[in-house]
Design a protein around this motif. Structure first.
Motif, short mmCIF file in Angstrom:
data_model
loop_
_atom_site.label_atom_id
_atom_site.label_comp_id
_atom_site.label_asym_id
_atom_site.label_seq_id
_atom_site.Cartn_x
_atom_site.Cartn_y
_atom_site.Cartn_z
N LEU A 82 -4.13 -65.04 -48.78
CA LEU A 82 -2.93 -64.27 -49.10
C LEU A 82 -2.72 -64.30 -50.61
O LEU A 82 -2.46 -65.36 -51.19
CB LEU A 82 -1.71 -64.85 -48.38
CG LEU A 82 -0.40 -64.07 -48.52
CD1 LEU A 82 -0.53 -62.68 -47.90
CD2 LEU A 82 0.75 -64.83 -47.88
N TYR B 41 -5.74 -60.41 -45.89
CA TYR B 41 -5.14 -61.57 -45.23
C TYR B 41 -5.56 -61.66 -43.76
O TYR B 41 -5.95 -62.73 -43.26
CB TYR B 41 -3.62 -61.50 -45.34
CG TYR B 41 -2.91 -62.55 -44.52
CD1 TYR B 41 -3.07 -63.91 -44.80
CD2 TYR B 41 -2.10 -62.19 -43.43
CE1 TYR B 41 -2.44 -64.88 -44.04
CE2 TYR B 41 -1.45 -63.16 -42.68
CZ TYR B 41 -1.63 -64.50 -42.98
OH TYR B 41 -1.00 -65.46 -42.23
N GLN B 42 -5.53 -60.54 -43.06
CA GLN B 42 -5.87 -60.53 -41.64
C GLN B 42 -7.32 -60.93 -41.39
O GLN B 42 -7.63 -61.59 -40.39
CB GLN B 42 -5.61 -59.14 -41.05
CG GLN B 42 -4.13 -58.77 -40.98
CD GLN B 42 -3.90 -57.29 -40.73
OE1 GLN B 42 -4.85 -56.54 -40.48
NE2 GLN B 42 -2.65 -56.86 -40.81
N GLU C 120 -2.89 -56.58 -46.92
CA GLU C 120 -2.70 -57.04 -45.55
C GLU C 120 -4.04 -57.23 -44.83
O GLU C 120 -4.21 -58.20 -44.09
CB GLU C 120 -1.83 -56.03 -44.79
CG GLU C 120 -0.38 -56.01 -45.27
CD GLU C 120 0.46 -54.95 -44.58
OE1 GLU C 120 -0.14 -54.01 -44.00
OE2 GLU C 120 1.70 -55.05 -44.64
N GLU D 164 7.43 -63.20 -46.26
CA GLU D 164 7.31 -63.26 -44.80
C GLU D 164 5.90 -63.70 -44.40
O GLU D 164 5.73 -64.59 -43.56
CB GLU D 164 7.63 -61.90 -44.18
CG GLU D 164 7.64 -61.92 -42.66
CD GLU D 164 8.08 -60.60 -42.04
OE1 GLU D 164 7.93 -60.45 -40.81
OE2 GLU D 164 8.58 -59.72 -42.78
N LEU D 165 4.89 -63.09 -45.03
CA LEU D 165 3.52 -63.49 -44.73
C LEU D 165 3.22 -64.90 -45.24
O LEU D 165 2.45 -65.64 -44.65
CB LEU D 165 2.52 -62.50 -45.33
CG LEU D 165 2.28 -61.20 -44.56
CD1 LEU D 165 1.22 -60.36 -45.23
CD2 LEU D 165 1.88 -61.50 -43.11
N ASP E 57 6.22 -60.67 -50.38
CA ASP E 57 5.14 -61.42 -49.74
C ASP E 57 5.61 -62.69 -49.05
O ASP E 57 4.80 -63.44 -48.51
CB ASP E 57 4.06 -61.78 -50.77
CG ASP E 57 4.61 -62.58 -51.94
OD1 ASP E 57 5.83 -62.52 -52.18
OD2 ASP E 57 3.83 -63.25 -52.63
N THR F 288 -5.50 -70.79 -42.98
CA THR F 288 -5.23 -69.78 -44.00
C THR F 288 -5.19 -70.38 -45.41
O THR F 288 -5.07 -71.59 -45.60
CB THR F 288 -3.88 -69.10 -43.73
OG1 THR F 288 -2.84 -70.09 -43.79
CG2 THR F 288 -3.86 -68.44 -42.36
N GLU G 33 4.42 -67.34 -42.73
CA GLU G 33 3.50 -67.29 -41.59
C GLU G 33 2.23 -68.06 -41.90
O GLU G 33 1.77 -68.89 -41.11
CB GLU G 33 3.17 -65.83 -41.26
CG GLU G 33 2.12 -65.67 -40.16
CD GLU G 33 1.67 -64.22 -39.99
OE1 GLU G 33 0.46 -63.96 -40.05
OE2 GLU G 33 2.55 -63.36 -39.80
#
Length: 441
Positions: A396, A390-391, A387, A24-25, A22, A43, A28
């Motif tokens: 997250l 999160y989107q 995912e 990488e996200l 997790d 976020t 971001e």
């Protein structure tokens, strides 16, 4: 660049081994974090164990120390590989007063740059490459890297249950479980060398009873297995008697440290890990430690710790913080209030949607079962839900992959990353998203 011949086999392995799925996200999301005024559409990374509940209070204390106290001469020079003596003395006194409730000797403490360094050094010293470290599942995923990257140990996830309801009455681990794991490991021709518990647990927030800890310690000592308890969350405990959540608990047992048991057993096979990262919310300052009566282990720790030593300036700062017991008592009391309030905010949302979760006694986490929102029972479906959440919401969570658990749809929620107002916004977003999912079925 795909040619990796210019690095070692270790370098190749490190290049191809993701620390956690997790991250990488996370990085971001961290570039677009929610702020009520500056970034209201931002976020909510609730997947990394950050404790930001009382940072303002601690920062003020650190700034006051820096402005009013003279830096001692020893800060600019070399110190023992176990940490500077005055810091270890203060640490022993702090742990004795707030965690162990038992006299501790600073000579049994080794200091290193964060829990990760302590874990890695312990694995290098107490076991050989190919030996097995056992973790009751679910358990912190990055332990795998900590014990394997350099020490070459193997991780064994000991499955004690499948359904989340089985862990509603506290941490699950019995002698029968341990005997089963030992037999299985030996049938594979391997050596069960370490048993590692996190107490309070990561991710469930469960705690081990005094009776469990003593029984497990005896079992390990009899078999020359090193028993290590990671108490990194020992002082972040939930007020389980708060009227809003009291009915969720079958008992209101309090956390009990392994430290008095270490002295009672007086064995070279029982150890404690600790760090200031979570209880004080200073992961970035990198202060970890081990407590052990095994002097051979501590001597080896001293000799290997040079690349992992904590900055003398950090030791001096934290020595001044931890020595002020009145400040620490107020800090920890305030922290429990904030922790419990945030915990209630999240579990109220979970209850609204009948999402099962483990009633937490401590740590920074809630371990929750979102499996009913998966379109199938698989890792693919779990990742898809993670995912999409999160989107669509900016929230997250930590996915269950890597925790060693058998059930899909399990997620860890870190509820200490944001203040109360922001956490309420995050839960409102989660609620709205679950409404849209439900309307499609």
């Amino acid at each position: 660049m795909s040619d990796l011949s210019f690095v070692s086999l270790r370098g190749n392995r490190a290049h191809n081994t993701v620390l956690r799925p997790d991250f990488e996200l996370y990085f971001e999301a961290s570039k677009n974090v929610y702020h009520a005024i500056d970034n209201p559409e931002g976020t909510f990374p609730l997947n990394v164990a950050d404790n930001k509940l009382n940072w303002d209070k601690l920062r003020e204390k650190l700034q006051f120390i820096s402005a009013t106290k003279e830096i001692p001469e020893w800060v600019s020079g070399y110190t023992s590989g176990l940490g500077h003596e005055t810091f270890r003395i203060v640490m022993a006194d702090f742990l004795s007063t707030f965690l162990a409730h038992h006299p501790l000797d600073f000579k049994n403490i080794g200091i290193a740059a964060g829990a990760t360094a302590v874990i890695e050094l312990s694995a290098l010293i107490l076991a050989d490459a190919g030996d097995v470290a056992v973790f009751p599942a679910p358990s912190y995923p990055v332990y795998s890297r900590d014990i394997n990257n350099k020490a070459g140990l193997e991780r064994y996830d000991l499955i004690t249950h499948h359904q989340i309801d089985d862990s509603n009455h506290g941490a699950i681990l019995s002698i029968e479980h341990l005997e089963m794991a030992k037999k299985d490991i030996e049938l594979q021709g391997k050596n069960f060398r370490l048993l590692i518990l996190t107490n309070p647990d990561n991710p469930t927030g469960s705690i081990y009873s005094l009776e469990q800890l003593e029984t497990i310690a005896d079992w390990c000592i009899e078999r020359n297995i090193h028993f290590i308890v990671n108490e990194i969350y020992g002082l972040v405990t939930v007020d389980t008697e708060n009227p809003s959540i009291a009915a969720d608990y079958s008992n209101h047992d309090k956390f009990f440290s392994i430290l008095p048991i270490i002295h009672k057993k007086n064995s070279p096979y029982v150890h404690q890990w600790y760090a200031l990262s979570k209880d004080l919310g200073i992961s970035g300052m990198r202060v970890g430690m081990v407590y052990s009566l095994n002097q051979i282990f501590l001597n080896a720790f001293n000799n290997l710790n040079l690349p992992h030593m904590v900055s003398n300036h950090t030791q001096w700062l934290m020595e001044n913080v931890l020595a002020d017991h009145d400040f620490m008592r107020d800090f920890l009391d305030m922290q429990q209030l904030c922790l419990t309030k945030g915990y209630i905010t999240v579990v109220n949302t979970l209850k609204k949607w009948s999402i099962p979760f483990v009633p937490s006694h401590g740590s920074l986490f809630i371990w929750a079962d979102f499996s009913k929102f998966l379109n199938e029972d698989s890792v693919v479906a779990e990742t898809f839900f993670w995912e999409k959440l999160y989107q669509n919401t900016g929230i997250l969570l930590t996915p269950g992959l890597g925790f060693g658990h058998t059930k899909r749809g399990m997620f860890r929620i870190v509820y200490t990353c944001f203040d109360q107002q922001a956490l309420e916004v995050a839960m409102k977003r989660l609620d709205c998203y679950l409404i849209t999912l439900s309307s499609r079925t």
